[in-house]
Design a protein around this motif. Structure first.
Motif, PDB file in Angstrom:
ATOM      1  N   ARG A 315       0.816  -1.269   0.057  1.00 17.88           N
ATOM      2  CA  ARG A 315       0.130  -0.056   0.080  1.00 17.88           C
ATOM      3  C   ARG A 315       0.809   1.329  -0.239  1.00 17.88           C
ATOM      4  O   ARG A 315       0.758   2.148  -0.862  1.00 17.88           O
ATOM      5  CB  ARG A 315      -1.100   0.152   1.234  1.00 17.88           C
ATOM      6  CG  ARG A 315      -1.782   1.040   1.158  1.00 17.88           C
ATOM      7  CD  ARG A 315      -2.562   1.338   2.437  1.00 17.88           C
ATOM      8  NE  ARG A 315      -3.837   2.108   2.462  1.00 17.88           N
ATOM      9  CZ  ARG A 315      -4.826   2.078   1.746  1.00 17.88           C
ATOM     10  NH1 ARG A 315      -5.146   0.822   1.298  1.00 17.88           N
ATOM     11  NH2 ARG A 315      -5.788   2.875   1.808  1.00 17.88           N
ATOM     12  N   GLU A 316       2.124   1.114   0.893  1.00 17.08           N
ATOM     13  CA  GLU A 316       2.961   2.445   0.940  1.00 17.08           C
ATOM     14  C   GLU A 316       3.364   2.595  -0.350  1.00 17.08           C
ATOM     15  O   GLU A 316       3.531   3.656  -0.806  1.00 17.08           O
ATOM     16  CB  GLU A 316       3.784   2.197   1.834  1.00 17.08           C
ATOM     17  CG  GLU A 316       4.893   3.287   2.139  1.00 17.08           C
ATOM     18  CD  GLU A 316       6.298   2.754   2.558  1.00 17.08           C
ATOM     19  OE1 GLU A 316       6.032   1.845   3.617  1.00 17.08           O
ATOM     20  OE2 GLU A 316       7.350   3.054   2.590  1.00 17.08           O
ATOM     21  N   VAL A 319       1.142   4.271  -2.680  1.00 16.15           N
ATOM     22  CA  VAL A 319       1.052   5.786  -2.373  1.00 16.15           C
ATOM     23  C   VAL A 319       1.936   6.499  -3.054  1.00 16.15           C
ATOM     24  O   VAL A 319       1.926   7.469  -3.538  1.00 16.15           O
ATOM     25  CB  VAL A 319       0.722   5.996  -0.813  1.00 16.15           C
ATOM     26  CG1 VAL A 319       0.635   7.332  -0.737  1.00 16.15           C
ATOM     27  CG2 VAL A 319      -0.668   5.155  -0.129  1.00 16.15           C
ATOM     28  N   ARG A 320       3.162   5.944  -2.808  1.00 16.97           N
ATOM     29  CA  ARG A 320       4.395   6.571  -3.235  1.00 16.97           C
ATOM     30  C   ARG A 320       4.448   6.896  -4.744  1.00 16.97           C
ATOM     31  O   ARG A 320       4.631   7.716  -5.406  1.00 16.97           O
ATOM     32  CB  ARG A 320       5.720   6.010  -2.799  1.00 16.97           C
ATOM     33  CG  ARG A 320       6.015   5.977  -1.303  1.00 16.97           C
ATOM     34  CD  ARG A 320       7.120   5.060  -1.184  1.00 16.97           C
ATOM     35  NE  ARG A 320       7.469   5.025   0.155  1.00 16.97           N
ATOM     36  CZ  ARG A 320       8.346   6.012   0.974  1.00 16.97           C
ATOM     37  NH1 ARG A 320       8.909   6.994   0.126  1.00 16.97           N
ATOM     38  NH2 ARG A 320       8.634   5.813   2.192  1.00 16.97           N
ATOM     39  N   LYS A 321       3.968   5.691  -5.493  1.00 16.02           N
ATOM     40  CA  LYS A 321       3.895   5.833  -6.734  1.00 16.02           C
ATOM     41  C   LYS A 321       2.695   7.200  -7.422  1.00 16.02           C
ATOM     42  O   LYS A 321       3.055   7.536  -8.395  1.00 16.02           O
ATOM     43  CB  LYS A 321       3.208   4.446  -7.507  1.00 16.02           C
ATOM     44  CG  LYS A 321       4.350   3.460  -7.512  1.00 16.02           C
ATOM     45  CD  LYS A 321       4.079   2.494  -8.316  1.00 16.02           C
ATOM     46  CE  LYS A 321       5.474   1.568  -8.513  1.00 16.02           C
ATOM     47  NZ  LYS A 321       4.999   0.322  -9.288  1.00 16.02           N
ATOM     48  N   ALA A 322       1.517   6.968  -6.745  1.00 24.02           N
ATOM     49  CA  ALA A 322       0.430   8.001  -6.600  1.00 24.02           C
ATOM     50  C   ALA A 322       1.026   9.298  -6.514  1.00 24.02           C
ATOM     51  O   ALA A 322       0.733  10.391  -7.286  1.00 24.02           O
ATOM     52  CB  ALA A 322      -0.728   7.702  -6.077  1.00 24.02           C
ATOM     53  N   PRO A 411      -0.373   1.000  -8.800  1.00 26.05           N
ATOM     54  CA  PRO A 411      -0.655   1.810  -7.520  1.00 26.05           C
ATOM     55  C   PRO A 411      -2.287   1.575  -7.286  1.00 26.05           C
ATOM     56  O   PRO A 411      -2.523   1.736  -6.009  1.00 26.05           O
ATOM     57  CB  PRO A 411      -0.241   3.225  -7.973  1.00 26.05           C
ATOM     58  CG  PRO A 411      -0.128   3.147  -9.426  1.00 26.05           C
ATOM     59  CD  PRO A 411       0.300   1.548  -9.937  1.00 26.05           C
ATOM     60  N   MET A 415      -3.473   0.374  -3.780  1.00 22.47           N
ATOM     61  CA  MET A 415      -4.314   1.116  -2.640  1.00 22.47           C
ATOM     62  C   MET A 415      -5.532   0.651  -2.303  1.00 22.47           C
ATOM     63  O   MET A 415      -6.344   0.575  -1.304  1.00 22.47           O
ATOM     64  CB  MET A 415      -4.549   2.496  -3.057  1.00 22.47           C
ATOM     65  CG  MET A 415      -2.965   3.248  -3.177  1.00 22.47           C
ATOM     66  SD  MET A 415      -3.280   4.863  -3.343  1.00 22.47           S
ATOM     67  CE  MET A 415      -3.401   4.779  -5.170  1.00 22.47           C
TER      68      MET A 415
END
Ligand SMILES: Nc1ncnc2c1ncn2[C@@H]1O[C@H](COP(=O)(O)OP(=O)(O)OP(=O)(O)O)[C@@H](O)[C@H]1O
Ligand SMILES: [Mg+2]
Lengths: 420, 228
Positions: A315-316, A319-322, A411, A415
């Motif tokens: 998930r992290e 998020v980083r990719k987003a 991503p 998520m």
């Protein structure tokens, strides 16, 4: 990508997964630790085996007269064989592939020592009388001072000696130039002509004194008898052929049955070396085998942990990719984490392993433990560094699959995955 | 700003294909504030993810800020997301082990902005969302509304052209929803383009324009505009 910030993030994730990181690190630590220990022990074994060899040239033969074990041509069994100068003449005449031929006599039974003196100082030494060419055969002996015995010494029966370092150390005061000093052997004054070091028998071969054969016989008697014969083949021949031909000639001359294997004992250094080399190769192969297994286990362990890390952080990562993390920004830190863990744990294992080996070596030395089979365990520093380099690249390799997997995470999926 | 033409999106394998978007035509001008509505499963999130370059589409044309989006490489998509787009999610998606300031600063990290400048800009945006004094708080020390404010600050810190929000108020009570919407209005007034996916009629009512998705298509263009 490999900025201070990136490093801080990695340290942060390591700190938050202490147990897991610790266990992986321990696996790597243990792997390299065992590798180093094995390597050290193997080295000790090799050192032990190779220290048994004197500075004998690889193609030399050493022929000892013994006792017949069967009756032959009217002679009884249990007859003592005695070599003499005439055997040497016969060998010279009849065997063309002899390059060097010499002989050796000793006091008493083989290698037993007598007391020699320098003024009021005394030392124990084995005294050997050797013929011409002896040092062409024992040519790898290390000359520390002066020179070995030569042809003129032999011909003129000079009272000159070539002494081992251990004798010189005991006999002469420190700092004393040994050359030209007069030492006393059985009351006869002998001039020191040279000093040598021979690592054979863990250096006990350096407790010797060599004299010209005629000088030796003047002091100790012994008549025509020769203690042993030693030979080297010509360059275009080989020690195996020479051993066969010489043994056959001697058997014939001394009326020994062709099947009597005990009457004459031939030590063929080449053969011994071959056997030892095979042993060395086997030991080294074993160490490599274990080392390879260790590294593989390390790679798999780290890789597994990194896979779990990636799954937990899906998930992290999403998020980083987003937020705009490109593939490099995702892969880099994971690889770095893998390399850091592997590198530090491996280095620690290396240090502890080397420390332990050094400790054992120190104990061996300080307790005066002498074991023919295990001498100076030591770590080949190059191998240790190589192992560490291999470990670091294994860290990279181990991190690669999980990191690439992380880079492929979509991503959206990431998520969504944990949201429920 | 956003120009979608006949966008189709399928999910699943070839054998079991789900046709989620069945030809979406949508133009959003710079500075617009658009709400996307529709029943659950109608494809709102899918559409938003396509706009935000988090997901690809199977057919059609997409232009973002004049650039044609077609089979982007992952690194290019990441750069565009980082520079052009800000995301706000229903579940906030703050990184739990970073404090509010670090969360807001994170997108700048991926632009290789230096730490000091990163933190200064993050602080500025935290102040803008009214959390200037909560920079060192960890996400679990913040209320839902506060978390969403941090997330909005994080989405805005790179000064993106487009802000995309997927049910940003879905996890908030009505008072907090009001506050967040006020914040969005403020962002809108600064000239940003906003696309907000929502179920809530009153959230949609505070947008300039509403789009209703129905069964993978835009349902009622006629009802779109309201006077602000
Ligand atoms: N990765 C996926 N694989 C298969 N089907 C998917 C996937 N993602 C979404 N779908 C399907 O696509 C459809 C649209 O999903 P989407 O999430 O866009 O709906 P939504 O309008 O956002 O719904 P909600 O209001 O519940 O969030 C749904 O039927 C969903 O089951
Ligand atoms: Mg949705």
């Amino acid at each position: 990508m490999f900025s201070i910030d990136g490093l801080q993030e990695i340290l942060y994730t390591i700190k938050h997964n202490k147990l897991r990181t610790g266990l992986t690190a321990f696996g790597v630590f243990w792997g390299i630790f065992m590798l180093i220990l094995l390597q050290g022990a193997g080295k000790g074994l090799l050192n032990g085996v190779s220290s048994r060899f004197a500075n004998d040239v690889q193609d030399s033969l050493w022929i000892f007269p013994r006792r017949t074990s069967m009756p032959y041509m009217g002679y009884n069994a249990n007859r003592n064989i005695v070599f003499t100068e005439s055997d040497m003449d016969a060998i010279r005449r009849q065997i063309p592939i002899v390059r060097h031929l010499s002989s050796e006599n000793t006091t008493g039974s083989f290698g037993s020592s007598i007391v020699v003196a320098y003024g009021s100082r005394t030392a124990n030494a084995s005294v050997f009388g050797v013929s011409d060419q002896y040092f062409d055969i024992k040519s790898l002996i290390e000359i520390r001072h002066g020179r070995p015995l030569n042809r003129l010494d032999q011909l003129q029966g000079r009272k000159i000696g070539f002494i081992g370092t251990r004798v010189a150390e005991q006999l002469l005061p420190p700092g004393q130039d040994p050359i030209g000093q007069r030492i006393s052997i059985n009351g006869i004054s002998i001039v020191v002509g040279g000093v040598f070091w021979d690592k054979g028998q863990q250096g006990r071969m350096s407790e010797r004194i060599y004299l010209p054969l005629s000088t030796f016989k003047n002091i100790f008697g012994g008549g025509d008898r020769l203690g042993l014969l030693t030979l080297r083949p010509t360059a275009d021949s080989d020690p195996y052929t020479l051993a066969d031909q010489t043994a056959q000639l001697l058997r014939q001359r001394h009326h020994i049955a062709p099947e009597d294997k005990r009457a004459i004992w031939v030590i063929n250094i080449a053969e011994q070396l071959r056997e030892t080399k095979a042993l060395f190769a086997a030991i080294e192969g074993f160490i490599w085998f274990v080392g390879f297994g260790t590294l593989t286990a390390g790679i798999v362990g780290v890789s597994n942990i990194m896979l779990i890390t990636v799954r937990e952080r899906t998930r992290e990562i999403g998020v980083r990719k987003a937020l705009g993390a490109g593939p490099g920004a995702i892969i880099g830190p994971l690889l770095l984490e893998s390399v850091l863990v592997t590198g530090f744990a491996g280095y620690f294992g290396l240090v502890v392993g080397v420390g332990l080996i050094e400790l054992v070596a120190y104990l061996f030395q300080s307790l005066g433990l002498r074991n023919d089979l295990f001498v100076n365990p030591e770590v080949d520093f190059r191998i240790a560094i190589t192992a560490l380099a291999v470990l670091m690249s294994s860290g990279l390799l181990a991190g690669l699959a999980p990191a690439l997997k992380a880079a492929r995470i979509s991503p959206v999926e990431a998520m969504r995955a944990d949201a429920q | 700003m956003i120009k979608l033409e006949a966008i189709h999106k399928y999910y699943g394998t070839a054998a079991q294909r789900l046709h989620v978007l069945k030809g979406i035509d949508l133009h959003i001008e710079p500075g617009e504030m658009v709400a996307i509505m529709g029943s659950s499963g109608s494809g709102k999130s899918t559409l938003l993810n396509i706009i935000g370059l988090l997901d690809g589409f199977d057919r059609g044309q997409y232009q973002l800020d004049g650039k044609r989006i077609h089979r982007l490489r992952e690194s290019d998509a990441a750069r565009l997301r980082n520079r052009c787009i800000g995301f706000v999610f229903q579940s906030f998606n703050l990184l739990p082990f970073k404090n509010a300031l670090e969360n807001v600063a994170l997108p700048l990290f991926y632009q290789n902005v230096g730490r000091r400048q990163r933190n200064a800009r993050a602080q500025q945006y935290l102040e803008m969302v009214g959390l200037g004094n909560r920079g060192t708080s960890m996400p679990n020390q913040l209320s839902g509304g506060q978390k969403q404010r941090v997330a909005i600050a994080r989405a805005l810190v790179t000064q993106p052209k487009v802000l995309l929000a997927d049910e940003p108020t879905g996890a908030l009570d009505s008072v907090t929803t009001g506050e967040i919407m006020a914040l969005f209005r403020q962002v809108h007034q600064q000239g940003n383009t906003l696309v907000i996916v929502t179920h809530e009629a009153d959230v949609a009512a505070r947008c300039q324009r509403r789009i209703v998705l129905q069964d993978g298509l835009i349902a009622s263009p006629a009802l779109e505009h309201t006077q602000m």
